[in-house]
Design a protein around this motif. Structure first.
Motif, PDB file in Angstrom:
ATOM      1  N   MET A 438       0.858  -1.184   0.000  1.00 48.31           N
ATOM      2  CA  MET A 438       0.000   0.000   0.000  1.00 48.31           C
ATOM      3  C   MET A 438       0.893   1.232   0.000  1.00 48.31           C
ATOM      4  N   TRP A 440       1.585   4.883   1.765  1.00 47.48           N
ATOM      5  CA  TRP A 440       1.309   5.624   2.997  1.00 47.48           C
ATOM      6  C   TRP A 440       2.205   6.866   3.041  1.00 47.48           C
ATOM      7  N   SER A 483     -10.330   1.142  -0.971  1.00 44.26           N
ATOM      8  CA  SER A 483      -9.596   2.280  -0.435  1.00 44.26           C
ATOM      9  C   SER A 483     -10.525   3.444  -0.102  1.00 44.26           C
ATOM     10  N   ALA A 487      -9.625   3.709   3.720  1.00 45.01           N
ATOM     11  CA  ALA A 487      -8.610   4.719   3.981  1.00 45.01           C
ATOM     12  C   ALA A 487      -9.074   5.768   4.999  1.00 45.01           C
ATOM     13  N   GLU A 491      -7.153   6.327   8.582  1.00 49.82           N
ATOM     14  CA  GLU A 491      -6.600   7.632   8.926  1.00 49.82           C
ATOM     15  C   GLU A 491      -7.230   8.190  10.197  1.00 49.82           C
ATOM     16  N   TRP A 499      -2.099   9.867   4.693  1.00 53.00           N
ATOM     17  CA  TRP A 499      -2.712   9.295   3.490  1.00 53.00           C
ATOM     18  C   TRP A 499      -2.376   7.828   3.418  1.00 53.00           C
ATOM     19  N   VAL A 500      -3.351   7.023   2.989  1.00 55.50           N
ATOM     20  CA  VAL A 500      -3.107   5.628   2.676  1.00 55.50           C
ATOM     21  C   VAL A 500      -3.954   5.251   1.468  1.00 55.50           C
ATOM     22  N   ASP A 501      -3.342   4.554   0.526  1.00 55.23           N
ATOM     23  CA  ASP A 501      -4.037   4.000  -0.638  1.00 55.23           C
ATOM     24  C   ASP A 501      -3.850   2.497  -0.567  1.00 55.23           C
ATOM     25  N   THR A 502      -4.918   1.773  -0.300  1.00 57.17           N
ATOM     26  CA  THR A 502      -4.822   0.331  -0.067  1.00 57.17           C
ATOM     27  C   THR A 502      -4.866  -0.499  -1.338  1.00 57.17           C
TER      28      THR A 502
END
Length: 556
Positions: A438, A440, A483, A487, A491, A499-502
């Motif tokens: 992912m 981050w 996401s 996400a 967060e 930020w996180v994109d799974t």
């Protein structure tokens, strides 16, 4: 992640997603039995061309006065990776200031032998700092492709900027390596960082793209023996996009678990059955030997990947080995994650890292870090998201928010390191991380429970996988669906996570100036498409002196 030497002189040769027990495929010792997978690790033209440079050329670990050059020669058609056969072969090398080789600055020769799987390295010195060079190898009248490399700036140089490609987690069977192709096309990289899982150890079909093998690897069995690891490395080195990137810039690499076996630690791995698959000691030794044969990596400590490189006064880069010395992973939710007798780094490496960070006189202190250091808890995710997220991260599916394979499972080491940064006023420390499949952008708080009231000791940029399954692949829904829901919840439960994109696959570009370190995140259109396009999606930076991440709206 659950999903899922020495340096030689210029004249020397280098002499599944969760725990499971699998059907053991016994490694064949006879060349006749190995003939099929050995041949599969080479392009078809190997049979009628010898000697040949079928696995490309590469450079790595740039210094102000030198760089490490690498290649593998196939002296005869039967001298395939892992075969253990083939004659000793003299391989010459040459380095020039220009691609036409009119300005030669260094040359020499090495001997490729079966004992080193016919791989060779040349640790070239006497070069000028911050300079582009071109090099090639030759053997028996055959020339290798011509490659570009670049030396590091002088140690005391005032460097205006640095730019690195950043990649991790490249699973052959899960797709094509378009990320490497797009980085190679840039033409503006000082070097590129590989943060681990350069290869994967699984048997064919065990870990692919949503369960589908996009392209079969070799050997078909899970790699266990030295021959197995050599064949797998050889297969990877036939990828045209990987070869293209190695032709354009030096690599700086560390290993993670899949260069050995899933969730490896000093005494074993989840994906290793002691006895039935031999001893862990023998398997680990085989994996390390093949890695150092096949990778342009210079070791500071024999048998490890922890070492430090410097890029003028702008940055130094401490590279970690978080598999060779770590204690066995604790059970998630158990109090043993705080046990001071457990370690992810080992005492010697942690002391080395702390001393290096304290003594550093560069503007930025970069840390090549294979598993996430920022704390992470799942929080109150819904059951349909919790279960696949827990599966990806190796967590129990009852909601306990600790991934014990990363620094969360070794909190004493993390606390000691972060307290060291704070107590010694060591700023501008940036962790560059892979493993988790992912993207981050994190602050690294001293106390996550009271953040943002407690300070941030460092920042962290985590890069998604080149091809290995991420969260939407496990759930098997269209990209972006998971996401969009998960996400914001992640967060909200982790206030230091910006930020996180799974869901997406891709790579990063790190750009460093005196004022800031910025990571640009790029994603692929389709990892299963060899012609996949890429696009920029986000950028985050940390400004000098802040120890915090912020979003910026343009790539470098």
């Amino acid at each position: 992640m659950t999903s899922r030497k020495r340096s030689l002189s210029a004249t020397e040769g280098l002499a599944s997603l969760s725990p499971r027990r699998r059907t053991v495929v016994k490694a064949a010792a006879a060349t006749a039995v190995l003939a099929g997978p050995l041949a599969a690790s080479l392009p078809a033209r190997a049979a009628d061309q010898a000697p040949a440079f079928l696995h490309g050329v590469a450079s790595g670990d740039p210094l102000p006065d030198g760089v490490l050059l690498w290649t593998r020669v196939t002296p005869t058609p039967d001298a395939t990776p892992g075969s253990g056969v083939g004659p000793d072969t003299e391989v010459s090398w040459v380095v020039a200031r220009d691609k036409a080789f009119t300005g030669i600055v260094a040359k020499g020769s090495v001997t490729a032998t079966a004992a080193s799987d016919h791989t060779v390295k040349a640790d070239v010195r006497g070069l000028e700092p911050a300079t582009d060079y071109w090099f090639r190898f030759s053997a028996g009248g055959t020339d290798s492709p011509v490659a570009r490399t670049r030396t590091a700036p002088a140690a005391d140089a005032n460097v205006p900027s640095l730019r690195f490609g950043v990649v991790t987690c490249a699973n052959w069977e899960a797709g094509y390596f378009a990320s490497y192709r797009h980085l190679a096309a840039r033409g503006d990289l000082d070097a590129w960082l590989h943060l681990g899982d350069y290869i994967y150890e699984y048997k064919s079909g065990e870990y692919a793209a949503r369960g589908t093998v996009v392209r079969p690897h070799a050997p078909a069995n899970e790699i266990i023996t030295l021959a197995d690891y050599r064949i797998r490395h050889g297969k990877y080195k036939t990828d045209p996009d990987l070869q293209a990137l190695h032709l354009k810039a030096p690599v700086i690499a560390i290993w993670d678990d899949h260069e050995f076996a899933d969730n490896a630690w000093s005494g074993g791995a989840v994906n290793h059955t002691e006895g039935a698959e031999g001893t862990w000691t023998a398997r680990k030794a085989a994996a390390k030997q093949a890695y150092f044969e096949w990778m342009p990596v210079r070791t500071a400590i024999e048998g490890t990947t922890y070492r430090r490189l410097r890029f003028g006064r702008l940055a130094d880069l401490s590279l970690l080995d978080l598999r060779s010395f770590r204690s066995q992973q604790a059970s998630a939710g158990s109090g043993s994650v705080d046990d001071p007798n457990r370690t992810i780094t080992g005492r010697a490496q942690l002391d080395w890292l702390k001393a290096g960070l304290k003594a550093s006189d560069t503007k930025w202190r970069l840390v090549g870090n294979s598993v996430m250091i920022a704390p992470f808890v799942i929080g109150s995710l819904t059951a349909d998201l919790l279960k696949p997220l827990a599966k990806l991260l190796g967590l129990p599916q009852d909601g306990i928010g600790v991934n014990t394979d990363q620094w969360d499972g070794y909190t004493h080491d993390r606390r000691e390191l972060l307290d060291h940064l704070r107590s010694n006023a060591i700023g501008n420390t940036v962790f560059l991380t892979g493993d988790i499949h992912m993207s981050w952008a994190n602050d690294v708080p001293v106390d996550a429970g009271t953040y943002p009231l407690s300070p941030s000791a460092a920042t962290e940029f985590v890069i998604t996988s080149v091809t290995s399954d991420n969260l939407d692949d496990i759930v098997k829904v269209p990209e972006g669906v998971v996401s969009a829901v998960a996400a914001p919840l992640i967060e909200a439960a982790n206030r230091h996570v910006h930020w996180v994109d799974t869901d997406r696959h891709g790579y990063g570009v790190l750009d460093i100036t005196d004022d800031r370190a910025q990571m640009d995140y790029y994603v692929l259109s389709d990892r299963t498409d060899p012609s996949a396009t890429s696009k920029w999606v986000r950028s985050y930076r940390t400004r000098s002196g802040t120890q915090k991440v912020e979003r910026t709206y343009d790539p470098v």
